[in-house]
Design a protein around this motif. Structure first.
Motif, PDB file in Angstrom:
ATOM      1  N   GLN A 377      63.884  26.239   4.491  1.00 53.63           N
ATOM      2  CA  GLN A 377      62.740  26.643   5.323  1.00 53.63           C
ATOM      3  C   GLN A 377      61.507  26.949   4.477  1.00 53.63           C
ATOM      4  N   VAL A 378      61.710  27.624   3.376  1.00 51.84           N
ATOM      5  CA  VAL A 378      60.574  27.928   2.509  1.00 51.84           C
ATOM      6  C   VAL A 378      60.020  26.651   1.889  1.00 51.84           C
ATOM      7  N   ALA A 379      60.898  25.745   1.459  1.00 49.69           N
ATOM      8  CA  ALA A 379      60.431  24.476   0.892  1.00 49.69           C
ATOM      9  C   ALA A 379      59.623  23.692   1.930  1.00 49.69           C
ATOM     10  N   ASP A 380      60.073  23.714   3.181  1.00 45.33           N
ATOM     11  CA  ASP A 380      59.311  23.060   4.249  1.00 45.33           C
ATOM     12  C   ASP A 380      57.903  23.658   4.356  1.00 45.33           C
ATOM     13  N   GLN A 381      57.825  24.985   4.294  1.00 43.96           N
ATOM     14  CA  GLN A 381      56.526  25.649   4.413  1.00 43.96           C
ATOM     15  C   GLN A 381      55.630  25.327   3.217  1.00 43.96           C
ATOM     16  N   LEU A 382      56.189  25.323   2.022  1.00 44.65           N
ATOM     17  CA  LEU A 382      55.402  24.988   0.836  1.00 44.65           C
ATOM     18  C   LEU A 382      54.851  23.567   0.937  1.00 44.65           C
ATOM     19  N   GLU A 383      55.699  22.644   1.360  1.00 40.69           N
ATOM     20  CA  GLU A 383      55.249  21.257   1.511  1.00 40.69           C
ATOM     21  C   GLU A 383      54.149  21.157   2.555  1.00 40.69           C
ATOM     22  N   VAL A 413      63.156  26.634  -6.504  1.00 40.63           N
ATOM     23  CA  VAL A 413      62.951  25.543  -7.469  1.00 40.63           C
ATOM     24  C   VAL A 413      64.019  24.460  -7.324  1.00 40.63           C
ATOM     25  N   PRO A 414      65.316  24.776  -7.267  1.00 35.95           N
ATOM     26  CA  PRO A 414      66.309  23.705  -7.096  1.00 35.95           C
ATOM     27  C   PRO A 414      66.137  22.911  -5.806  1.00 35.95           C
ATOM     28  N   GLU A 415      65.745  23.592  -4.712  1.00 32.70           N
ATOM     29  CA  GLU A 415      65.544  22.887  -3.451  1.00 32.70           C
ATOM     30  C   GLU A 415      64.372  21.907  -3.558  1.00 32.70           C
ATOM     31  N   LEU A 416      63.281  22.340  -4.174  1.00 28.59           N
ATOM     32  CA  LEU A 416      62.134  21.442  -4.347  1.00 28.59           C
ATOM     33  C   LEU A 416      62.474  20.292  -5.287  1.00 28.59           C
ATOM     34  N   GLN A 417      63.262  20.565  -6.310  1.00 26.19           N
ATOM     35  CA  GLN A 417      63.665  19.494  -7.230  1.00 26.19           C
ATOM     36  C   GLN A 417      64.504  18.454  -6.503  1.00 26.19           C
ATOM     37  N   LYS A 418      65.400  18.888  -5.621  1.00 26.30           N
ATOM     38  CA  LYS A 418      66.211  17.928  -4.842  1.00 26.30           C
ATOM     39  C   LYS A 418      65.333  17.010  -4.007  1.00 26.30           C
ATOM     40  N   ARG A 419      64.190  17.533  -3.559  1.00 24.64           N
ATOM     41  CA  ARG A 419      63.277  16.759  -2.722  1.00 24.64           C
ATOM     42  C   ARG A 419      62.293  15.916  -3.532  1.00 24.64           C
ATOM     43  N   GLY A 420      62.364  16.015  -4.848  1.00 25.11           N
ATOM     44  CA  GLY A 420      61.425  15.295  -5.698  1.00 25.11           C
ATOM     45  C   GLY A 420      60.029  15.884  -5.678  1.00 25.11           C
ATOM     46  N   ARG A 421      59.919  17.181  -5.354  1.00 29.98           N
ATOM     47  CA  ARG A 421      58.608  17.808  -5.252  1.00 29.98           C
ATOM     48  C   ARG A 421      58.347  18.837  -6.360  1.00 29.98           C
ATOM     49  N   TYR A 422      59.191  18.899  -7.391  1.00 26.98           N
ATOM     50  CA  TYR A 422      59.012  19.855  -8.462  1.00 26.98           C
ATOM     51  C   TYR A 422      59.538  19.235  -9.753  1.00 26.98           C
ATOM     52  N   ARG A 423      58.850  19.530 -10.843  1.00 25.19           N
ATOM     53  CA  ARG A 423      59.263  18.964 -12.134  1.00 25.19           C
ATOM     54  C   ARG A 423      60.693  19.369 -12.482  1.00 25.19           C
ATOM     55  N   THR A 424      61.342  18.543 -13.296  1.00 26.14           N
ATOM     56  CA  THR A 424      62.703  18.842 -13.756  1.00 26.14           C
ATOM     57  C   THR A 424      62.736  19.176 -15.243  1.00 26.14           C
ATOM     58  N   GLU A 425      61.608  19.011 -15.916  1.00 23.93           N
ATOM     59  CA  GLU A 425      61.494  19.398 -17.316  1.00 23.93           C
ATOM     60  C   GLU A 425      60.019  19.526 -17.671  1.00 23.93           C
ATOM     61  N   TYR A 426      59.751  20.233 -18.738  1.00 25.23           N
ATOM     62  CA  TYR A 426      58.389  20.345 -19.247  1.00 25.23           C
ATOM     63  C   TYR A 426      58.029  19.103 -20.060  1.00 25.23           C
ATOM     64  N   THR A 427      56.773  18.756 -20.039  1.00 22.34           N
ATOM     65  CA  THR A 427      56.263  17.759 -20.974  1.00 22.34           C
ATOM     66  C   THR A 427      55.814  18.475 -22.246  1.00 22.34           C
ATOM     67  N   ALA A 428      55.686  17.736 -23.309  1.00 23.48           N
ATOM     68  CA  ALA A 428      55.254  18.317 -24.577  1.00 23.48           C
ATOM     69  C   ALA A 428      53.750  18.544 -24.561  1.00 23.48           C
TER      70      ALA A 428
END
Length: 445
Positions: A377-383, A413-428
């Motif tokens: 529900q929170v991920a839906d609201q953020l999107e 964070v894990p829920e957004l990552q499952k949806r492809g809406r949050y990074r999974t690692e940092y860039t350098a």
């Protein structure tokens, strides 16, 4: 493809920041703010959650507008007592590798020559992870304690700020050539004097004839944040900011701020879509919806109306003790935080807020929305907020330290990552490179 959602953690080196009254909650240990472990634990938590940065707010005075006294602020720990945010950065940077540090510093009260050195030092010590939230201040109490009868007018503060930026850009970008430091031990030459230049600045507010005391840091200019959404503040952000923060109680308000900022950036000759905009929000979540809503009700029982009104009075320069709680807030122009009051009035003309409603609203999470529910529900609201406003991410306030941030890291964070809406690692790279994907400086003089 939808944009990734980005998170900053909105914090302050104090007992109570954006949720006045919540420090009394039995699980809240924000009284540990003077303990270095409090900050290193938070920094490691946020890096585990792949946050862009911890954003440290600051003021240089007390909230003394309410009832004409700082008594309410002192009683209820309304951003008082308050320690220096810059001192936290070396602590947190030593236990992290990627997390950025956005620090609020009011340019109105510190000379640009010494300030430029302080930020260059932090950029070196963090290996290029420092950002500066440019503010002009809004508390008369700060001005009085720094030798002025009152602060400069709203627009004059921005006039001074424009020249201030000219000075620090010259110091950071133009004083030392890229090859000025040679570190030649055989010749006994560390830096070539011919490659280091006095900036010879002489303006209305500042005179700085000499060169920058620091050799070039990884970013030279720290990543630049700005939070003003008044017309003058928007114009300033359009010229200088790489990231901006907005606060509003509805999608309509936040969208207007975001649209205005991007349009102003375009009018200033920049790509408005390159401006990273973060909206303030508070997330209250738990594994199940019922638990999350029960937690929300639990938090609301700790809202302190007087503390919230002391905070709102300081933000706006309007003493809300003069008005009945059921009085309607109308737009009042002041030389304090214009956008703070406008977000409850002129910016959203379809709703009239009472003093009580405004106090209850900011009493939990400040001037942004409270998003409640299970992770889905929170991920839906953020999107929805991101997709309908065009923002890039969220500046997350907390209700309970560090419970609120831990819930976001472990559940959202894990829920957004499952949806492809949050990074999974940092860039350098530096903080600027992580957020902008490129190295950009604005000074072209």
């Amino acid at each position: 493809m939808p944009k990734l959602i980005r998170f900053n953690a909105f914090q302050m080196n104090t007992v109570s920041h954006q949720s006045p009254g919540l420090w009394t909650h039995p699980r809240n240990d924000s009284h540990r703010y003077t303990d270095p472990d409090y900050w290193t634990e938070l920094a490691q938590l946020l890096e585990r959650g792949l946050f862009d940065a911890i954003f440290l707010a600051d003021v240089l005075g007390a909230y003394d507008v309410y009832q004409g006294s700082a008594d309410a602020a002192l009683r209820h720990a309304v951003q008082t007592p308050l320690n220096d945010p810059l001192a936290l950065v070396p602590l947190m940077s030593q236990v992290t590798t990627h997390l950025g540090f956005g620090v609020t510093c009011a340019l109105t009260y510190e000379h640009p020559y010494t300030f430029a050195r302080r930020m260059s030092t932090l950029d070196h010590l963090t290996r290029g992870r420092i950002g500066w939230n440019i503010v002009t201040g809004y508390l008369d109490s700060a001005a009085r304690n720094l030798g002025l009868d009152q602060q400069l007018s709203h627009d004059e503060r921005y006039d001074l700020a424009d020249e201030y930026m000219e000075v620090v850009y010259k110091l950071w970008e133009k004083s030392w050539d890229d090859d000025a430091v040679v570190n030649d031990k055989e010749r006994g030459v560390y830096a070539e004097p011919s490659r280091i230049h006095p900036i010879a600045h002489e303006g209305k507010y500042f005179k700085v004839p000499g060169f920058h005391l620091c050799e070039p840091s990884p970013q030279r200019t720290p990543l630049l944040y700005q939070a003003g959404t008044s017309p003058r503040g928007t114009a300033f952000a359009a010229k200088h900011a790489e990231c901006t923060f907005v606060s509003g109680p509805s999608i309509r308000v936040v969208k207007k701020y975001a649209d205005d900022l991007r349009a102003a950036a375009c009018a200033a000759g920049r790509d408005g879509d390159e401006l990273k905009i973060y909206a303030q929000a508070l997330i209250i979540t738990a594994p199940g919806e019922d638990e999350a809503r029960a937690r929300h009700e639990e938090y609301k029982r700790h809202i302190d109306i007087e503390a919230a009104l002391a905070l709102l009075s300081g933000w706006t320069g309007v003493d809300f003790s003069q008005f009945p709680l059921d009085a309607t807030i109308e737009y009042i122009d002041s030389d304090a935080g214009r956008s703070a009051l406008a977000s409850f009035s002129a910016a959203d003309p379809n709703r009239k807020w009472t003093v009580r409603e405004a106090a209850e609203f900011i009493g939990l999470g400040g001037r942004g929305p409270v998003l409640v529910g299970d992770p889905k529900q929170v991920a839906d609201q953020l999107e929805m907020w991101q997709d309908e406003t065009g923002i890039d991410g969220f500046n997350l306030a907390y209700a309970i330290a560090h419970e609120s941030m831990r819930d976001v890291v472990d559940l959202i964070v894990p829920e957004l990552q499952k949806r492809g809406r949050y990074r999974t690692e940092y860039t350098a790279g530096t903080l600027r490179e992580k957020i902008r994907g490129q190295v950009l400086h604005f000074y072209t003089g």
